[in-house]
Design a protein around this motif. Structure first.
Motif, PDB file in Angstrom:
ATOM      1  N   GLY A 195       0.789  -1.281   0.084  1.00 26.02           N
ATOM      2  CA  GLY A 195       0.162   0.035   0.069  1.00 26.02           C
ATOM      3  C   GLY A 195       0.925   1.248   0.099  1.00 26.02           C
ATOM      4  O   GLY A 195       0.654   2.244  -0.768  1.00 26.02           O
ATOM      5  N   ALA A 196       1.762   1.217   0.713  1.00 24.34           N
ATOM      6  CA  ALA A 196       2.838   2.532   0.945  1.00 24.34           C
ATOM      7  C   ALA A 196       3.595   2.673  -0.402  1.00 24.34           C
ATOM      8  O   ALA A 196       3.716   3.616  -0.965  1.00 24.34           O
ATOM      9  CB  ALA A 196       3.653   2.211   2.042  1.00 24.34           C
ATOM     10  N   GLU A 198       2.567   1.636  -3.459  1.00 24.46           N
ATOM     11  CA  GLU A 198       1.397   2.276  -4.392  1.00 24.46           C
ATOM     12  C   GLU A 198       1.190   3.571  -4.214  1.00 24.46           C
ATOM     13  O   GLU A 198       1.229   4.797  -5.018  1.00 24.46           O
ATOM     14  CB  GLU A 198      -0.004   1.201  -4.338  1.00 24.46           C
ATOM     15  CG  GLU A 198      -1.041   1.836  -5.417  1.00 24.46           C
ATOM     16  CD  GLU A 198      -1.759   0.832  -5.851  1.00 24.46           C
ATOM     17  OE1 GLU A 198      -1.976   0.761  -6.942  1.00 24.46           O
ATOM     18  OE2 GLU A 198      -2.310  -0.094  -5.093  1.00 24.46           O
ATOM     19  N   ARG A 199       1.077   4.202  -3.037  1.00 26.84           N
ATOM     20  CA  ARG A 199       0.996   5.603  -2.973  1.00 26.84           C
ATOM     21  C   ARG A 199       2.394   6.268  -3.189  1.00 26.84           C
ATOM     22  O   ARG A 199       2.174   7.372  -3.801  1.00 26.84           O
ATOM     23  CB  ARG A 199       0.753   5.857  -1.338  1.00 26.84           C
ATOM     24  CG  ARG A 199      -0.711   5.465  -0.858  1.00 26.84           C
ATOM     25  CD  ARG A 199      -0.969   5.867   0.560  1.00 26.84           C
ATOM     26  NE  ARG A 199      -0.107   5.218   1.683  1.00 26.84           N
ATOM     27  CZ  ARG A 199      -0.286   4.108   2.157  1.00 26.84           C
ATOM     28  NH1 ARG A 199      -1.335   3.374   1.974  1.00 26.84           N
ATOM     29  NH2 ARG A 199       0.483   3.586   3.155  1.00 26.84           N
ATOM     30  N   ALA A 202       2.102   6.793  -6.989  1.00 27.16           N
ATOM     31  CA  ALA A 202       0.854   7.253  -7.434  1.00 27.16           C
ATOM     32  C   ALA A 202       1.056   8.586  -8.188  1.00 27.16           C
ATOM     33  O   ALA A 202       0.442   8.902  -9.368  1.00 27.16           O
ATOM     34  CB  ALA A 202      -0.109   7.568  -6.380  1.00 27.16           C
ATOM     35  N   HIS A 238       2.405   0.678 -13.069  1.00 26.59           N
ATOM     36  CA  HIS A 238       2.638   2.201 -13.060  1.00 26.59           C
ATOM     37  C   HIS A 238       3.742   2.577 -14.357  1.00 26.59           C
ATOM     38  O   HIS A 238       4.020   3.834 -14.445  1.00 26.59           O
ATOM     39  CB  HIS A 238       3.081   2.743 -11.796  1.00 26.59           C
ATOM     40  CG  HIS A 238       2.124   2.557 -10.797  1.00 26.59           C
ATOM     41  ND1 HIS A 238       1.410   3.697 -10.530  1.00 26.59           N
ATOM     42  CD2 HIS A 238       1.272   1.571  -9.809  1.00 26.59           C
ATOM     43  CE1 HIS A 238       0.367   3.643  -9.558  1.00 26.59           C
ATOM     44  NE2 HIS A 238       0.463   2.260  -9.072  1.00 26.59           N
TER      45      HIS A 238
END
Length: 463
Positions: A195-196, A198-199, A202, A238
Motif C-alpha cells: 500500500g505504501a 502504491e502511494r 501514484a 505504473h
C-alpha cells in the motif's frame, strides 16, 4: 572520561595479535580511522591478514583462521582458486591495462547475459556503489522522471543518493556531506507494505524502484517472495522500472541470482562481488532499450542531451574480466552454489544448537549460503532457535539492530581468538570450498566464543 577495565577477551586479544596492534598504530597516522572500509573498524584494532588459501587465511601474527567473511561475500569459490589464478596470471602476462577494449570483456559479458534472466545488455563498472549509481541514472534518463523509490534499510552503496532515507531517523542523511537538494529525488517506503509503495508511485513522477531482493543487508530481514512479486506487478502497472541490487545475491544464490531464485525478473540489476571472481569489478545489466541509453547514436543533439554518460578508468579492467570470466564459467551450472548453501545449512543448524546449549538467546538464519547471527541478553530475544519461529516473533526493528554493539564487538574478537572470522561479528557467507569438518570446527569455536563473552559478563544467558 572514565576508562573501562579491559575484559579477559580484550587482554587475550591484545596478547594474541601484537603485530596487528603495531600495524594499526602505523595506519592511524596515515588513514582516517586507520582503515579503508567502515565495517573493518574494530576496537582496539582490526586483524591484519597476510595471506589466504581456499577457505582459510592467516594473519600477520601467524594464526590460521577459517574465513566466513570471504571477501565481503565475493569469494564463493574461495581464496586463490587455481582456475581463477591461472586466468589472472595469463592476462597479466598480456596486458594489465589496455586503455582500450579487450576480447576478454566480450567473453565476460556473454556469460552475464546468458546466466542472468534480465540481462539483455551489460555495462561493466568497478564497484557495487558505482553500479547502483549508474542504474539510477539510467532509469532517470529512460523515464524522464527524477524520483527513485527505495525501500527503507536496504543498502545500495555509499554514494549520495544511497545515503538519503536509508537508516532511521529517515529524515536525516546516513552520512554528513550529502546535499539536502537530493532529498526531493528519493522517496522511501517500508518493506512488505505494498500500500505504501502504491502511494509512492501514484504521483506519476517515479523513474524506478530499487531494492535488495533478499532483504536488507544480507537478508537481515528476509524477503517475502509474495511482496517481491507484488512490487513487480505494481511497477509494471505504473510503468516504472524495477532495479534489483544483486551485488550480494548475484551468481551466489543461483547462477542467475535472486531473480532466478525467486522467479521475479527486474528491468535492471546491479552486480559486484562474485561477478569478478574476487578482484574489483561490477556491472549493471538489464533490458536492451534501457541499457542502450548509454550508447552513441551519431546524432549530436541526442548524444549531448539524452545519452547517459558513463566512463571509468577501471571499467571492464582486463584483470577483472579474466577473473570474472573464469569465475562465472565455474559458477554456471549451480553446483558450487548448492554446495555452499548445504554447508550454510549445516553451519546454521550447528550454531543454533550451540546457542541452545549455552542458554544464550539468539538465532542463526539466512538464505542459501548467506547467514546472519543475532544474540542478545535474556529477555531481549525470544527463547527459540527455530528460524521460522524466531523471525516470526522478533520485530523488524529488532532484527535490524542485530547483536548490540558491546556484545557484537566482544564476540567479533572472541571469534578471532577461536580461529574464525565472521564479518563484523554478525554475518557472513559459506563458500563451495569450505569442508564439513571446518563447519563442525567452526560451530565448536562459536560455542567457545559465546562462552568467553558470557564469562566476561557482557552477555547474560537465560537462567
Amino acid at each position: 572520561m572514565a576508562i573501562s577495565t579491559p575484559t579477559a577477551i580484550d587482554q587475550a586479544y591484545r596478547a594474541a595479535f601484537p603485530r596487528s596492534a603495531e600495524l594499526y598504530e602505523q595506519a592511524r597516522g596515515l588513514m582516517p580511522a586507520g582503515v579503508n572500509h567502515d565495517v573493518r573498524q574494530l576496537h582496539p584494532f582490526p586483524i591484519y591478514i597476510d595471506r589466504a588459501s581456499d577457505s582459510r587465511k592467516w594473519d600477520v601474527d601467524g594464526h590460521e583462521v577459517i574465513d566466513f567473511a570471504v571477501g565481503h561475500g565475493a569469494l564463493i569459490l574461495g581464496h586463490g582458486h587455481p582456475t581463477i589464478l591461472a586466468a589472472i596470471h595469463a592476462q597479466a602476462d598480456k596486458v594489465t591495462h589496455a586503455a582500450a577494449p579487450t576480447e576478454q570483456e566480450i567473453r565476460w559479458a556473454e556469460l552475464v547475459t546468458r546466466l542472468v534472466p534480465c540481462a539483455e545488455r551489460v555495462r561493466f563498472v568497478l564497484s557495487g556503489t558505482e553500479a547502483t549509481m549508474l542504474a539510477m541514472r539510467l532509469a532517470r534518463a529512460y523515464s524522464g522522471h527524477s524520483t527513485v523509490v527505495r525501500v527503507q534499510n536496504h543498502f545500495h552503496g555509499w554514494h549520495d543518493y544511497a545515503m538519503v532515507q536509508w537508516l532511521p531517523p529517515y529524515e536525516a542523511h546516513a552520512s554528513a556531506g550529502v546535499p539536502d537538494a537530493l532529498d526531493s529525488t528519493m522517496r522511501a517506503v517500508p518493506m512488505d507494505d505494498l500500500g505504501a509503495l502504491e502511494r509512492a508511485l501514484a504521483p506519476g513522477d517515479v523513474a524506478a524502484v530499487i531494492l535488495e531482493p533478499d532483504g536488507p543487508v544480507v537478508g537481515t530481514v528476509p524477503m517475502d517472495p509474495v511482496w517481491l512479486q507484488g512490487v513487480r506487478e505494481l511497477t509494471e502497472r505504473h510503468g516504472v522500472l524495477l532495479i534489483f541490487d544483486e551485488v550480494v545475491t548475484g551468481f551466489r544464490l543461483t547462477p542467475g541470482g535472486a531473480q532466478q531464485y525467486f522467479g521475479v525478473t527486474p528491468d535492471l540489476a546491479t552486480f559486484a562481488k562474485a561477478i569478478a571472481g574476487g578482484v574489483p569489478g561490477a556491472a549493471v545489466a538489464g533490458r536492451a532499450d534501457v541499457m542502450d541509453r548509454i550508447g552513441f547514436r551519431g546524432d549530436p543533439a541526442y548524444d549531448r542531451h539524452q545519452r547517459v554518460v558513463h566512463m571509468g578508468t577501471y571499467s571492464a579492467h582486463p584483470m577483472a574480466a579474466a577473473a570474472g570470466t573464469a569465475a562465472l564459467t565455474l559458477l554456471a551450472d549451480g553446483t558450487a552454489q548448492d554446495r555452499a548453501a548445504a554447508l550454510a545449512d549445516r553451519l546454521r543448524d550447528g550454531v543454533n544448537a550451540a546457542l541452545a546449549d549455552t542458554g544464550v538467546s539468539g538465532c542463526a538464519y539466512g538464505l542459501r549460503s548467506c547467514f546472519r547471527v543475532i544474540v542478545g541478553d535474556a529477555g531481549d530475544l525470544p527463547d527459540t532457535t527455530d528460524r521460522v519461529e524466531f523471525l516470526a516473533t522478533v520485530p523488524v526493528e529488532r532484527l535490524l539492530i542485530g547483536t548490540r554493539g558491546p556484545i557484537k564487538s566482544a564476540l567479533h574478537k572472541a571469534f578471532f581468538l577461536e580461529g574464525i572470522d565472521i564479518l563484523a561479528g554478525n554475518h557472513g557467507w559459506t563458500s563451495a570450498v569450505h569442508t564439513d569438518e571446518q563447519i563442525d570446527v567452526s560451530v565448536a569455536a562459536f560455542g567457545r566464543a559465546i562462552a568467553r563473552v558470557v564469562k566476561d559478563g557482557l552477555l547474560r544467558p537465560r537462567s
